[in-house]
Structure formats: structure tokens, C-alpha cells
Motif scaffolding. Structure first.
Motif, PDB file in Angstrom:
ATOM      1  N   VAL A 262       0.818  -1.096  -0.001  1.00 45.54           N
ATOM      2  CA  VAL A 262       0.091  -0.009  -0.100  1.00 45.54           C
ATOM      3  C   VAL A 262       0.890   1.403  -0.196  1.00 45.54           C
ATOM      4  CG1 VAL A 262      -1.879   1.215   1.100  1.00 45.54           C
ATOM      5  CG2 VAL A 262      -1.982  -1.156   1.222  1.00 45.54           C
ATOM      6  N   LEU A 263       0.796   2.226  -0.965  1.00 47.20           N
ATOM      7  CA  LEU A 263       1.585   3.585  -1.123  1.00 47.20           C
ATOM      8  C   LEU A 263       0.737   4.614  -1.174  1.00 47.20           C
ATOM      9  CD1 LEU A 263       2.703   0.782  -2.869  1.00 47.20           C
ATOM     10  CD2 LEU A 263       4.355   2.507  -3.911  1.00 47.20           C
ATOM     11  N   GLY A 264       1.302   5.606  -0.487  1.00 49.70           N
ATOM     12  CA  GLY A 264       0.688   6.910  -0.578  1.00 49.70           C
ATOM     13  C   GLY A 264       2.082   7.831  -0.801  1.00 49.70           C
ATOM     14  N   PHE A 265       1.726   9.040  -1.688  1.00 49.74           N
ATOM     15  CA  PHE A 265       2.735   9.781  -2.079  1.00 49.74           C
ATOM     16  C   PHE A 265       2.438  11.088  -1.671  1.00 49.74           C
ATOM     17  CE2 PHE A 265       4.287  12.553  -5.830  1.00 49.74           C
ATOM     18  CZ  PHE A 265       5.909  12.286  -5.425  1.00 49.74           C
ATOM     19  N   LEU A 266       3.330  11.740  -1.343  1.00 49.35           N
ATOM     20  CA  LEU A 266       3.082  13.433  -0.914  1.00 49.35           C
ATOM     21  C   LEU A 266       4.188  14.141  -1.752  1.00 49.35           C
ATOM     22  CD1 LEU A 266       1.463  15.197   0.863  1.00 49.35           C
ATOM     23  CD2 LEU A 266       3.381  15.249   2.449  1.00 49.35           C
ATOM     24  N   GLU A 267       3.715  14.881  -2.567  1.00 48.84           N
ATOM     25  CA  GLU A 267       4.683  15.484  -3.710  1.00 48.84           C
ATOM     26  C   GLU A 267       5.487  16.592  -3.116  1.00 48.84           C
ATOM     27  OE1 GLU A 267       4.896  16.500  -8.118  1.00 48.84           O
ATOM     28  OE2 GLU A 267       3.396  17.624  -7.233  1.00 48.84           O
ATOM     29  N   GLY A 268       6.537  16.788  -2.954  1.00 49.51           N
ATOM     30  CA  GLY A 268       7.477  17.848  -2.491  1.00 49.51           C
ATOM     31  C   GLY A 268       7.403  19.212  -3.421  1.00 49.51           C
ATOM     32  N   SER A 269       8.123  20.180  -3.197  1.00 45.66           N
ATOM     33  CA  SER A 269       8.051  21.447  -3.740  1.00 45.66           C
ATOM     34  C   SER A 269       9.306  21.655  -4.763  1.00 45.66           C
ATOM     35  CB  SER A 269       8.053  22.542  -2.709  1.00 45.66           C
ATOM     36  OG  SER A 269       9.206  22.537  -1.836  1.00 45.66           O
ATOM     37  N   ASP A 270      10.353  22.423  -4.392  1.00 43.47           N
ATOM     38  CA  ASP A 270      11.465  22.576  -5.036  1.00 43.47           C
ATOM     39  C   ASP A 270      12.449  21.400  -5.217  1.00 43.47           C
ATOM     40  OD1 ASP A 270      12.278  23.130  -2.468  1.00 43.47           O
ATOM     41  OD2 ASP A 270      14.055  24.184  -3.145  1.00 43.47           O
ATOM     42  N   LYS A 271      12.439  20.441  -4.362  1.00 38.58           N
ATOM     43  CA  LYS A 271      13.170  19.319  -4.574  1.00 38.58           C
ATOM     44  C   LYS A 271      12.271  18.020  -4.846  1.00 38.58           C
ATOM     45  CE  LYS A 271      16.992  21.156  -2.190  1.00 38.58           C
ATOM     46  NZ  LYS A 271      18.029  21.114  -3.043  1.00 38.58           N
ATOM     47  N   LYS A 272      11.077  18.141  -5.222  1.00 40.84           N
ATOM     48  CA  LYS A 272      10.190  17.145  -5.513  1.00 40.84           C
ATOM     49  C   LYS A 272      10.690  15.529  -6.129  1.00 40.84           C
ATOM     50  CE  LYS A 272       7.988  19.041  -9.702  1.00 40.84           C
ATOM     51  NZ  LYS A 272       6.556  19.394 -10.195  1.00 40.84           N
ATOM     52  N   ASP A 273      11.646  15.940  -7.057  1.00 45.07           N
ATOM     53  CA  ASP A 273      12.168  14.942  -7.883  1.00 45.07           C
ATOM     54  C   ASP A 273      13.024  13.779  -6.834  1.00 45.07           C
ATOM     55  OD1 ASP A 273      11.022  15.608 -10.066  1.00 45.07           O
ATOM     56  OD2 ASP A 273      12.662  16.786 -10.876  1.00 45.07           O
ATOM     57  N   GLU A 274      13.309  14.026  -5.717  1.00 50.51           N
ATOM     58  CA  GLU A 274      14.148  13.563  -4.634  1.00 50.51           C
ATOM     59  C   GLU A 274      12.964  13.149  -3.806  1.00 50.51           C
ATOM     60  OE1 GLU A 274      17.284  15.324  -3.046  1.00 50.51           O
ATOM     61  OE2 GLU A 274      18.394  15.834  -4.945  1.00 50.51           O
ATOM     62  N   VAL A 275      13.327  11.579  -3.390  1.00 54.63           N
ATOM     63  CA  VAL A 275      12.049  11.016  -2.711  1.00 54.63           C
ATOM     64  C   VAL A 275      12.834  10.449  -1.071  1.00 54.63           C
ATOM     65  CG1 VAL A 275      10.390   9.168  -2.589  1.00 54.63           C
ATOM     66  CG2 VAL A 275      11.015  10.507  -4.678  1.00 54.63           C
ATOM     67  N   LEU A 276      12.191  10.741  -0.236  1.00 54.11           N
ATOM     68  CA  LEU A 276      12.155  10.017   1.032  1.00 54.11           C
ATOM     69  C   LEU A 276      11.195   8.860   1.337  1.00 54.11           C
ATOM     70  CD1 LEU A 276      13.517   9.517   3.967  1.00 54.11           C
ATOM     71  CD2 LEU A 276      11.915  11.303   4.682  1.00 54.11           C
ATOM     72  N   VAL A 277      11.750   7.756   1.456  1.00 57.84           N
ATOM     73  CA  VAL A 277      10.801   6.377   1.654  1.00 57.84           C
ATOM     74  C   VAL A 277      10.573   6.484   3.371  1.00 57.84           C
ATOM     75  CG1 VAL A 277      10.148   4.018   1.435  1.00 57.84           C
ATOM     76  CG2 VAL A 277      11.131   5.292  -0.535  1.00 57.84           C
ATOM     77  N   VAL A 278       9.230   6.341   3.979  1.00 56.38           N
ATOM     78  CA  VAL A 278       8.797   5.944   5.341  1.00 56.38           C
ATOM     79  C   VAL A 278       8.059   4.676   5.189  1.00 56.38           C
ATOM     80  CG1 VAL A 278       7.925   6.714   7.316  1.00 56.38           C
ATOM     81  CG2 VAL A 278       8.933   8.440   6.001  1.00 56.38           C
ATOM     82  N   SER A 279       8.604   3.490   5.865  1.00 54.65           N
ATOM     83  CA  SER A 279       8.041   2.251   5.646  1.00 54.65           C
ATOM     84  C   SER A 279       7.896   1.596   7.010  1.00 54.65           C
ATOM     85  CB  SER A 279       8.821   1.415   4.616  1.00 54.65           C
ATOM     86  OG  SER A 279      10.115   1.190   5.314  1.00 54.65           O
ATOM     87  N   ALA A 280       6.633   0.403   6.753  1.00 45.95           N
ATOM     88  CA  ALA A 280       6.433  -0.436   7.803  1.00 45.95           C
ATOM     89  C   ALA A 280       5.963  -1.542   7.061  1.00 45.95           C
ATOM     90  CB  ALA A 280       5.693   0.104   9.030  1.00 45.95           C
ATOM     91  N   HIS A 281       5.707  -2.609   7.755  1.00 37.31           N
ATOM     92  CA  HIS A 281       4.954  -3.692   7.220  1.00 37.31           C
ATOM     93  C   HIS A 281       3.614  -3.939   7.953  1.00 37.31           C
ATOM     94  CE1 HIS A 281       5.568  -7.088   9.944  1.00 37.31           C
ATOM     95  NE2 HIS A 281       6.605  -6.676  10.240  1.00 37.31           N
ATOM     96  N   TYR A 282       2.503  -4.293   7.311  1.00 34.31           N
ATOM     97  CA  TYR A 282       1.370  -4.091   7.753  1.00 34.31           C
ATOM     98  C   TYR A 282       0.779  -5.621   7.717  1.00 34.31           C
ATOM     99  CZ  TYR A 282      -0.987  -4.896   3.249  1.00 34.31           C
ATOM    100  OH  TYR A 282      -1.536  -5.273   1.985  1.00 34.31           O
ATOM    101  N   ASP A 283       1.414  -6.612   7.217  1.00 34.36           N
ATOM    102  CA  ASP A 283       1.107  -8.129   7.330  1.00 34.36           C
ATOM    103  C   ASP A 283       1.553  -8.558   8.661  1.00 34.36           C
ATOM    104  OD1 ASP A 283       3.975  -7.861   6.357  1.00 34.36           O
ATOM    105  OD2 ASP A 283       3.818  -9.959   6.495  1.00 34.36           O
ATOM    106  N   HIS A 284       0.948  -9.833   8.994  1.00 34.33           N
ATOM    107  CA  HIS A 284       1.413 -10.685  10.321  1.00 34.33           C
ATOM    108  C   HIS A 284       1.090 -12.131  10.056  1.00 34.33           C
ATOM    109  CE1 HIS A 284       2.969 -11.059  14.114  1.00 34.33           C
ATOM    110  NE2 HIS A 284       1.768 -11.513  14.491  1.00 34.33           N
ATOM    111  N   LEU A 285       0.956 -12.637  11.025  1.00 34.62           N
ATOM    112  CA  LEU A 285       1.053 -14.266  10.901  1.00 34.62           C
ATOM    113  C   LEU A 285      -0.419 -14.892  10.492  1.00 34.62           C
ATOM    114  CD1 LEU A 285       3.539 -15.190  13.740  1.00 34.62           C
ATOM    115  CD2 LEU A 285       3.959 -14.567  11.334  1.00 34.62           C
ATOM    116  N   GLY A 286      -1.334 -14.373  10.635  1.00 40.04           N
ATOM    117  CA  GLY A 286      -2.728 -14.833  10.091  1.00 40.04           C
ATOM    118  C   GLY A 286      -3.416 -15.624  11.362  1.00 40.04           C
TER     119      GLY A 286
END
Length: 566
Positions: free
Chosen positions: A338-362
Motif C-alpha cells: 500500500v503506497l501513498g505519495f506526498l509531492e514535494g516542492s522545489d526538490k520534489k524529484d528526490e524521494v524519502l521513503v517511510v515504511s513499515a509492514h502491515y502483514d502478520h502471521l494470520g
């Protein structure tokens, strides 16, 4: 967090089986663990509002609790990858990203917030065996496999094994010189080559004195030479091996997962996980000797000759033909990041990823494993960070660089969500400045007092000294947590650095920080529930990630990649 049992039990078993059977070697000197405790000091009074402080304050315990009560509820059935509960969780997370105001960045998908991909789920069927020299060796008795790999022996398959010594290659030393192993099955000895005085012939690689003690690194090397499978010979006689295999029990019968489309191959010199595309099998001493075509005396003669020569020598014995049968039932599954994108301003072509995993063992044996801490805590932390950054943008204070919030699936099965994303990125990896990964940050582990306000930092200094300094400055200026680096020291026995989604970014030379609080009594148990989460501490830890992300997204220069620590 990826369980040690799914990734590291081969190491543990091999160590157990080898104990006391090889010449003693010098042990590594203990590493002093440094834990930095930040003292709370008054920051200089700003002439303008401190926007990092303003928006970090939006990350509150009540909001985290509200989301986690949903994400870790029985309704989501433990969120196992490819199962209905995971689909429900993905739907919920998509709704949150959309309401926050993030964009869906995935092109060609039926939903721009979802990155679909295929997994193969394999379950070993009864009746596996290997026949050699007129002797039958039964699967789960005389040999076993570990990890997410389809069986290459679904029907009885003829094999002409190749004995490759210790199965190592370093500098001028190579057990593969003169051997053609393409498409064949390799037999190697566990452990490392030693001289006549019991000292290892090969120097430590980087800071890892036990580098070639890893059977999985030997598997990765065999795969690089084109082998179909590798059989790792332990020094446990048949009875002892069967006893140890029985102790592992049901864990050896659990479904195995693989990624049919892993993307471009990455040469990984510090791999700690099972390499895809090759069968990896551990054998008893008796079966290993039979596969190699020798006796224990013959093997001892070979090892002594190698020790005297200080280099690989001809074995003097020939591996006989064998027949291998390892049946599986294989089921294709679809799962999604699942991905959500927040566009930057003057340096928008560079990207920081913030991540976690949402799955578990069922669900296991009619019991739901809700995974409130693993990794419901990281999942709701990412939601809170996304909401805070989105609010900053709505108020006219959006980040200069773009931020991609990624909630990974199939982490528990083998880091597959991040493996797929980094092989098929929706935004160029060359433009990705760092990954801040959050996995299990809602509890207090066994090592710390319940009164401690801490977080463990892993990997921050391995690729970028600037990233490490920025995170420490953010903590010094704002959150004042105890930063615990005990998982970040060389030779760390739990191998935590390799056990969550940041690692697939790091192995592609993207700087990472892994935020975690480690394992606790409810780790990978059905008792990892919402009522045990310490939401005040979860909020503090998420605020540290926010402050670090704010600095990374708004600083003038992209952080440097200036280190390569193993």
C-alpha cells in the motif's frame, strides 16, 4: 519483524550440530555495546515557529490507539499475506491514505494506492526421500530444507552431485576452481577450512569473523556458480540429527513462500537470508558422507590434506549418482503493498521513503495472531507521520522533497514486499535518498526497564554518516530518548539488521534507519494484542522518526552515501 525461525534457524541448528566436532577456534573478543543516553536540554528560542515541533505534536497516543484498535482487530484475521484479512487491512489503509490527501502513485494498477504482485505458497507433501548408494534417506528425518523455495524435485530426479569442499570462495581461495556445477547439486561441509593448528585459513570479511560459517552464504555462492541445489553436511550422526530435526517439529512443515518475479539480481556479499532460486538442504553426517561418496576417514584425510596445503586440494573421492524426490503442493497468491505519495516542492524529484509492514502471521490452529506490535505499531506510526506531513502541506509548509509512505506486505514470509518494491519501484531508486523503516515500536523489550523511554537504532551509520548524525540531532533537539545501538554492533547475534524491510533498500545502497524496540514475551505469539501497547512511548518514537524525516526532506543537500559497513 521477520522471525528468526524463518531465517536464522539453519544457522542455529548448524551451530548446534557442529558443537564440539570441529577443532576449537579462537572466539571473537566481546564487543563493548555503547548506549547513548541523550540528556534533555533547552533548545534555543526560535524567532519563528519550529515547524518540525509543531507538526510532530500532531502524532498523539489517542490517534495511534484508534487506528491500531482497527488494524490489530480480530476482523483482520492476523493480516497474513494473500489471505482475506490482509485484503481487508489493505482496503482500510488505502482509505486512510486517501482521506489524508496522499496521492496513489502506482500506474497500471486497478487501484493507484496498491502495488499487486504474485507469491507462490508451497507446502511439502509427505514421502520425500533421497536415494544414494543403495540407501534411502527420508526427508524430515535425515535431511530438511528451510525457507521460501519451490522444490526442484517434484518428481524423482536423477542427480550427479558435485563435492565442493567447504563451499567457500575468497580471494585466491576457491572450492569451485575446476568444477562445473551449473544445474547440478552441490555437497559441501559445514564450517570453514582451517590450518593444521586449527586456525581459520581465510581472513574475516569486513568485521565478520564467522562469515563462512553461514550455510546460507554458501548457498548464495553456489547459486552464483549456477547450482540447482546445495546439500550442507553437518557433523551430526543420524540419530542426533533426527533428534534435533524432531525438536524443530512443525516449523519444518510450515508453508514456504517464494517470489516468482524477484526482479534484477542483486549480488549481496553480506546476505543473511535464503537466496531465491536454489534448494538449500541440511543433512546428517551419514547422508552427507554418502552423497559425497566417502567415509568419515576419507573426509578427515581430505580435510588434513587441505590444512597442510593451505588451499583447496583434490578430494580423492567421487560423488555417486543419486535420486531425489521432494513433493510439494504449490499455490499462487496475490498480495499488495500500500503506497501513498506526498509531492514535494522545489526538490520534489528526490524521494524519502517511510515504511513499515502491515502483514502478520494470520490464523494458526483456529487462533488469530493479531500482531499489534509486529507490526501494527509501525503501520499506525506511518499513518500518523503521513497525516502530520499532509497537514503541514495543507498549511503551506509542505516538504521540499517528496515523501513516499509504503506499507509493505509479506514481510513475515521473507521481506517479499520490500524485495518486490525495490526491484519494481514506482519512483526511481536513484532518486530515493533514504528509507526510514519502523517495525515493532510499541512495547518495552526484556532488556529495558518499563520506565525507560528508548528506541533501538539499527543501520543508521552503515551507508551514510550524515543520516546517523541527523537522527541523533533530531533526538537531541526534540525527543530526548535513549538511543540504544546494541543491535547495530558488528557480529550482533540476532541479525536484526537483516530482518526487516529496510534491508532491501540497504542492499541497493540506499541509506536506512531501522527503528525498533526488539522482541518481547509476546513476539510472534497470539498474545501480541492492543491492550499491551504503550501508546505514549509509541507516539514518542514516531515523533523521532518524524523529526528525522522532516530534516531529510527539507535540508538543502541530499545526504551523502559515504560508508559501506557490513
Amino acid at each position: 519483524m521477520l522471525t528468526a525461525s524463518s531465517m536464522l534457524k539453519p544457522f542455529a541448528l548448524a551451530t548446534l550440530l557442529l558443537a564440539g566436532t570441529l577443532p576449537a577456534t579462537a572466539q571473537n573478543a566481546p564487543t563493548k555495546v555503547k548506549i547513548k543516553t541523550k540528556t534533555k536540554g533547552a533548545a534555543a528560542t526560535p524567532t519563528t515557529p519550529d515547524l518540525s515541533q509543531t507538526y510532530a505534536a500532531l502524532i498523539e497516543p489517542a490517534g495511534l490507539r484508534a487506528h491500531l484498535t482497527v488494524v490489530a482487530s480480530d476482523a483482520f484475521q492476523g493480516r497474513e499475506a494473500g489471505q482475506p484479512g490482509q485484503k481487508l487491512a489493505a482496503k482500510y489503509l488505502v482509505k486512510q491514505f486517501a482521506e489524508i490527501g496522499l496521492q496513489g502513485p502506482v500506474t497500471g494498477s486497478d487501484n493507484p494506492y496498491l502495488q499487486h504482485f504474485q507469491l507462490a505458497r508451497s507446502i511439502y507433501a509427505p514421502g520425500g526421500y533421497l536415494k544414494v548408494g543403495g540407501q534411502r534417506y527420508d526427508y524430515l528425518s535425515d535431511w530438511f530444507s528451510y525457507g521460501p523455495m519451490p522444490s526442484p524435485f517434484l518428481t524423482e530426479t536423477a542427480s550427479q552431485p558435485v563435492f565442493a569442499g567447504f563451499g567457500v570462495e575468497q580471494g585466491a581461495y576457491s572450492d569451485y576452481v575446476g568444477l562445473d556445477v551449473k544445474g547440478r547439486d552441490v555437497v559441501v561441509i559445514m564450517g570453514e577450512p582451517q590450518d593444521e593448528r586449527g586456525r581459520k585459513l581465510l581472513k574475516p570479511l569486513g568485521r565478520k569473523a564467522d562469515y563462512w560459517d553461514s550455510g546460507l552464504r554458501k548457498a548464495a555462492l553456489a547459486k552464483a556458480h549456477g547450482a540447482r541445489s546445495i546439500f550442507l553436511m553437518t557433523f551430526a550422526p543420524a540419530d542426533a540429527f533426527r533428534k534435533q530435526t524432531a525438536q524443530l517439529g512443525e516449523s519444518l512443515r510450515e508453508p514456504a513462500f517464494s517470489l516468482p518475479d524477484p526482479g534484477p539480481e542483486i549480488v549481496d556479499t553480506v546476505a543473511e537470508n535464503i537466496p531465491p532460486g536454489i534448494g538449500v538442504y541440511y543433512t546428517s553426517q551419514d547422508m552427507g558422507l554418502a552423497l559425497a561418496g566417502t567415509t568419515m576417514n576419507g573426509l578427515i584425510d581430505y580435510v588434513r590434506a587441505l590444512s597442510r596445503a593451505g588451499r583447496p586440494v583434490p578430494a580423492g573421492f567421487q560423488a555417486p549418482t543419486a535420486a531425489i524426490f521432494l513433493p510439494q503442493t504449490q499455490q499462487p497468491l496475490t498480495t499488495e503493498n500500500v503506497l501513498g505519495f506526498l509531492e514535494g516542492s522545489d526538490k520534489k524529484d528526490e524521494v524519502l521513503v517511510v515504511s513499515a509492514h502491515y502483514d502478520h502471521l494470520g490464523v494458526k490452529h483456529d487462533t488469530i495472531y493479531n500482531g499489534a506490535d509486529d507490526d501494527g505499531s509501525g503501520t499506525v506510526g506511518v499513518l500518523a507521520l503521513a497525516k502530520a506531513f499532509a497537514q503541514a502541506k495543507k498549511d503551506g509548509h509542505g516538504p521540499r522533497r517528496s515523501i513516499l509512505f509504503v506499507l509493505m506486505t509479506a514481510e513475515e514470509e521473507g521481506l517479499f514486499g520490500s524485495e518486490y518494491y525495490t526491484a519494481h519501484p514506482v519512483l526511481p531508486l536513484a532518486s530515493t535518498i533514504a528509507d526510514l523503516n519502523i517495525d515493532m515500536v510499541g512495547r518495552t523489550d526484556r532488556k529495558h526497564s518499563a520506565k525507560k523511554h528508548f528506541v533501538c537504532i539499527v543501520g543508521s551509520d552503515k551507508l551514510s554518516s550524515e543520516l546517523h548524525s541527523i537522527n541523533e540531532a533530531a533526538n537531541r533537539d526534540y525527543t530526548h530518548l535513549e538511543l540504544d545501538y546494541h543491535f547495530n554492533v558488528p557480529g550482533e547475534p540476532e541479525h536484526i539488521y537483516y530482518r526487516s524491510d529496510h534491508y532491501n533498500f540497504a542492499r541497493r545502497k540506499i541509506p536506512v534507519i531501522f527503528y525498533t524496540t526488539g522482541e518481547h514475551a509476546d513476539y510472534h505469539r497470539a498474545t501480541d494484542d492492543v491492550e499491551k501497547i504503550e501508546f505514549d512511548k509509541l507516539a514518542e518514537r514516531a515523533q523521532l522518526v518524524f523529526h528525522t524525516a522532516w530534516a531529510l526532506a527539507n535540508r538543502e543537500q541530499r545526504i551523502v552515501v559515504d560508508s559501506n559497513k557490513p
